[in-house]
Design a protein around this motif. Sequence first.
Motif, PDB file in Angstrom:
ATOM      1  N   THR A  74     -13.961 -12.645   5.206  1.00 24.84           N
ATOM      2  CA  THR A  74     -13.445 -13.548   4.242  1.00 24.84           C
ATOM      3  C   THR A  74     -12.678 -13.009   2.838  1.00 24.84           C
ATOM      4  O   THR A  74     -12.167 -13.629   2.106  1.00 24.84           O
ATOM      5  N   LEU A  75     -13.147 -11.848   2.843  1.00 28.68           N
ATOM      6  CA  LEU A  75     -12.619 -10.788   1.641  1.00 28.68           C
ATOM      7  C   LEU A  75     -10.981 -10.676   1.660  1.00 28.68           C
ATOM      8  O   LEU A  75     -10.488 -10.632   2.944  1.00 28.68           O
ATOM      9  N   PRO A  76     -10.438 -10.740   0.514  1.00 23.69           N
ATOM     10  CA  PRO A  76      -8.861 -10.424   0.500  1.00 23.69           C
ATOM     11  C   PRO A  76      -8.701  -8.879   1.080  1.00 23.69           C
ATOM     12  O   PRO A  76      -9.556  -8.226   0.933  1.00 23.69           O
ATOM     13  N   ALA A  77      -7.472  -8.858   1.627  1.00 28.11           N
ATOM     14  CA  ALA A  77      -7.102  -7.511   2.139  1.00 28.11           C
ATOM     15  C   ALA A  77      -7.036  -6.390   1.074  1.00 28.11           C
ATOM     16  O   ALA A  77      -7.757  -5.215   1.631  1.00 28.11           O
ATOM     17  N   ASP A  78      -6.800  -6.542  -0.123  1.00 28.72           N
ATOM     18  CA  ASP A  78      -6.775  -5.497  -0.973  1.00 28.72           C
ATOM     19  C   ASP A  78      -8.277  -5.197  -1.285  1.00 28.72           C
ATOM     20  O   ASP A  78      -8.404  -4.160  -1.598  1.00 28.72           O
ATOM     21  N   VAL A  79      -9.074  -6.026  -1.203  1.00 27.87           N
ATOM     22  CA  VAL A  79     -10.673  -5.951  -1.447  1.00 27.87           C
ATOM     23  C   VAL A  79     -11.131  -5.152  -0.330  1.00 27.87           C
ATOM     24  O   VAL A  79     -11.956  -4.091  -0.436  1.00 27.87           O
ATOM     25  N   ARG A  80     -10.783  -5.394   1.017  1.00 29.23           N
ATOM     26  CA  ARG A  80     -11.238  -4.806   2.054  1.00 29.23           C
ATOM     27  C   ARG A  80     -10.879  -3.236   2.209  1.00 29.23           C
ATOM     28  O   ARG A  80     -11.696  -2.593   2.394  1.00 29.23           O
ATOM     29  N   GLN A  81      -9.561  -3.052   1.578  1.00 28.72           N
ATOM     30  CA  GLN A  81      -9.216  -1.940   1.470  1.00 28.72           C
ATOM     31  C   GLN A  81     -10.032  -0.846   0.875  1.00 28.72           C
ATOM     32  O   GLN A  81     -10.429   0.148   1.049  1.00 28.72           O
TER      33      GLN A  81
ATOM     34  N   GLY B  31       0.854  -1.247   0.022  1.00 26.26           N
ATOM     35  CA  GLY B  31      -0.073  -0.030   0.017  1.00 26.26           C
ATOM     36  C   GLY B  31       0.740   1.157   0.066  1.00 26.26           C
ATOM     37  O   GLY B  31       2.038   1.225   0.287  1.00 26.26           O
ATOM     38  N   SER B  32       0.112   2.242  -0.497  1.00 30.02           N
ATOM     39  CA  SER B  32       1.024   3.629  -0.297  1.00 30.02           C
ATOM     40  C   SER B  32       1.199   4.079   0.972  1.00 30.02           C
ATOM     41  O   SER B  32       0.286   3.906   1.918  1.00 30.02           O
ATOM     42  N   ALA B  33       2.173   5.026   1.132  1.00 30.96           N
ATOM     43  CA  ALA B  33       2.434   5.458   2.519  1.00 30.96           C
ATOM     44  C   ALA B  33       1.325   6.811   2.590  1.00 30.96           C
ATOM     45  O   ALA B  33       0.912   6.996   3.671  1.00 30.96           O
ATOM     46  N   VAL B  34       0.895   7.478   1.790  1.00 32.91           N
ATOM     47  CA  VAL B  34      -0.321   8.620   1.639  1.00 32.91           C
ATOM     48  C   VAL B  34      -1.406   7.628   2.076  1.00 32.91           C
ATOM     49  O   VAL B  34      -2.155   7.999   2.903  1.00 32.91           O
ATOM     50  N   GLY B  35      -1.782   6.634   1.430  1.00 32.43           N
ATOM     51  CA  GLY B  35      -3.031   5.708   1.946  1.00 32.43           C
ATOM     52  C   GLY B  35      -2.981   5.625   3.363  1.00 32.43           C
ATOM     53  O   GLY B  35      -4.043   5.244   4.027  1.00 32.43           O
ATOM     54  N   TRP B  36      -1.638   4.848   3.807  1.00 26.60           N
ATOM     55  CA  TRP B  36      -1.417   4.686   5.187  1.00 26.60           C
ATOM     56  C   TRP B  36      -1.841   5.734   6.042  1.00 26.60           C
ATOM     57  O   TRP B  36      -2.409   5.514   7.355  1.00 26.60           O
ATOM     58  N   LEU B  37      -1.266   7.012   5.674  1.00 27.49           N
ATOM     59  CA  LEU B  37      -1.481   8.107   6.586  1.00 27.49           C
ATOM     60  C   LEU B  37      -2.923   8.519   6.474  1.00 27.49           C
ATOM     61  O   LEU B  37      -3.417   8.886   7.928  1.00 27.49           O
ATOM     62  N   TRP B  38      -3.580   8.320   5.477  1.00 27.59           N
ATOM     63  CA  TRP B  38      -5.046   8.693   5.474  1.00 27.59           C
ATOM     64  C   TRP B  38      -6.158   7.645   6.271  1.00 27.59           C
ATOM     65  O   TRP B  38      -6.702   8.123   6.896  1.00 27.59           O
ATOM     66  N   THR B  39      -5.293   6.287   6.358  1.00 29.15           N
ATOM     67  CA  THR B  39      -6.025   5.538   7.173  1.00 29.15           C
ATOM     68  C   THR B  39      -6.012   5.921   8.506  1.00 29.15           C
ATOM     69  O   THR B  39      -7.078   5.924   9.461  1.00 29.15           O
ATOM     70  N   ILE B  40      -4.904   6.184   8.989  1.00 28.69           N
ATOM     71  CA  ILE B  40      -4.690   6.644  10.368  1.00 28.69           C
ATOM     72  C   ILE B  40      -5.707   7.824  10.605  1.00 28.69           C
ATOM     73  O   ILE B  40      -6.178   8.003  11.775  1.00 28.69           O
ATOM     74  N   ALA B  41      -5.458   8.926   9.923  1.00 26.77           N
ATOM     75  CA  ALA B  41      -6.383   9.939  10.038  1.00 26.77           C
ATOM     76  C   ALA B  41      -7.737   9.933  10.052  1.00 26.77           C
ATOM     77  O   ALA B  41      -8.480  10.406  10.840  1.00 26.77           O
ATOM     78  N   ALA B  42      -8.257   9.168   9.168  1.00 31.22           N
ATOM     79  CA  ALA B  42      -9.662   8.655   9.276  1.00 31.22           C
ATOM     80  C   ALA B  42     -10.093   8.084  10.440  1.00 31.22           C
ATOM     81  O   ALA B  42     -11.079   8.390  10.996  1.00 31.22           O
ATOM     82  N   ASN B  43      -9.182   7.146  10.973  1.00 33.67           N
ATOM     83  CA  ASN B  43      -9.460   6.498  12.051  1.00 33.67           C
ATOM     84  C   ASN B  43      -9.545   7.475  13.280  1.00 33.67           C
ATOM     85  O   ASN B  43     -10.465   7.359  14.169  1.00 33.67           O
TER      86      ASN B  43
ATOM     87  N   LYS C 261     -12.451  -0.103  -9.403  1.00 32.15           N
ATOM     88  CA  LYS C 261     -13.615  -0.954  -9.571  1.00 32.15           C
ATOM     89  C   LYS C 261     -13.984  -2.179  -9.696  1.00 32.15           C
ATOM     90  O   LYS C 261     -14.662  -2.797  -9.264  1.00 32.15           O
ATOM     91  N   SER C 262     -12.866  -2.949 -10.238  1.00 34.74           N
ATOM     92  CA  SER C 262     -13.039  -4.305 -10.100  1.00 34.74           C
ATOM     93  C   SER C 262     -12.899  -4.918  -8.774  1.00 34.74           C
ATOM     94  O   SER C 262     -13.767  -5.894  -8.476  1.00 34.74           O
ATOM     95  N   ARG C 263     -12.208  -4.411  -7.930  1.00 39.84           N
ATOM     96  CA  ARG C 263     -12.149  -4.741  -6.541  1.00 39.84           C
ATOM     97  C   ARG C 263     -13.365  -4.572  -5.800  1.00 39.84           C
ATOM     98  O   ARG C 263     -13.945  -5.372  -5.037  1.00 39.84           O
ATOM     99  N   ALA C 264     -14.011  -3.303  -5.968  1.00 40.76           N
ATOM    100  CA  ALA C 264     -15.234  -2.992  -5.447  1.00 40.76           C
ATOM    101  C   ALA C 264     -16.469  -3.826  -6.034  1.00 40.76           C
ATOM    102  O   ALA C 264     -17.209  -4.492  -5.229  1.00 40.76           O
ATOM    103  N   ARG C 265     -16.368  -4.326  -7.217  1.00 45.56           N
ATOM    104  CA  ARG C 265     -17.246  -5.253  -7.725  1.00 45.56           C
ATOM    105  C   ARG C 265     -17.225  -6.698  -6.979  1.00 45.56           C
ATOM    106  O   ARG C 265     -18.300  -7.376  -6.671  1.00 45.56           O
TER     107      ARG C 265
END
Length: 191
Positions: free
Chosen positions: A142-149, A84-96, A176-180
């Motif tokens: 049961t969802l893979p981690a990338d799909v849960r993200q 995952g990206s560092a920016v995504g990791w940072l946003w996850t922390i901020a959102a939490n 889009k494909s992971r969301a589907r």
Amino acid sequence: MRCAVVLLDVRRSLDAADEAELVRRTAAGDRRAFDELYRRTSPWLAVRLRRRCADADVVADVMQETYLAVWRAAGDFAGSATGGSAVGWLWTIAANRLVDAFRRRARQEKVPVAHAETTVPAAEDEVMAGRVGHELEQALLTLPADVRQVLRAMVLDGLSVRETSLLLGVPEGTVKSRARRARLALREALS
């Protein structure tokens, strides 16, 4: 003169580093890398938080808590192999941290209402809510981690496909494909 050259070399190396490298350097205790990470990401992060919360004090507190958590937990990202990206990791922390702030505010604003009539839900409704909640929780696990993200970014954080793509560092088509895949897996698990 030698000191100025060394500082210039450090500055250039920080300018050339991406956010993930800055997080890794922060994990090693590099204060300059942390400062550079803050300089690059704090304006963007503040704007994103302000879109979700109009209270400037809450946003300021969340920003402070986020970067404190980044300083303390940089090793968790630096050692992760999720890709995952560092920016995504940072946003996850901020959102939490923002969700935590909303919960604290809700608890503080809760005032017991004296003599209020309370409605009790029907027993069938409670059973169904518990069953569906448990089934949904199991289906999510049961969802893979990338799909849960992707699901977390789009559903819980309310991000668009483009924002999720930028956040996770993957193409929009992948989002889009992971969301589907998530929708289909959840529909199948809950039916």
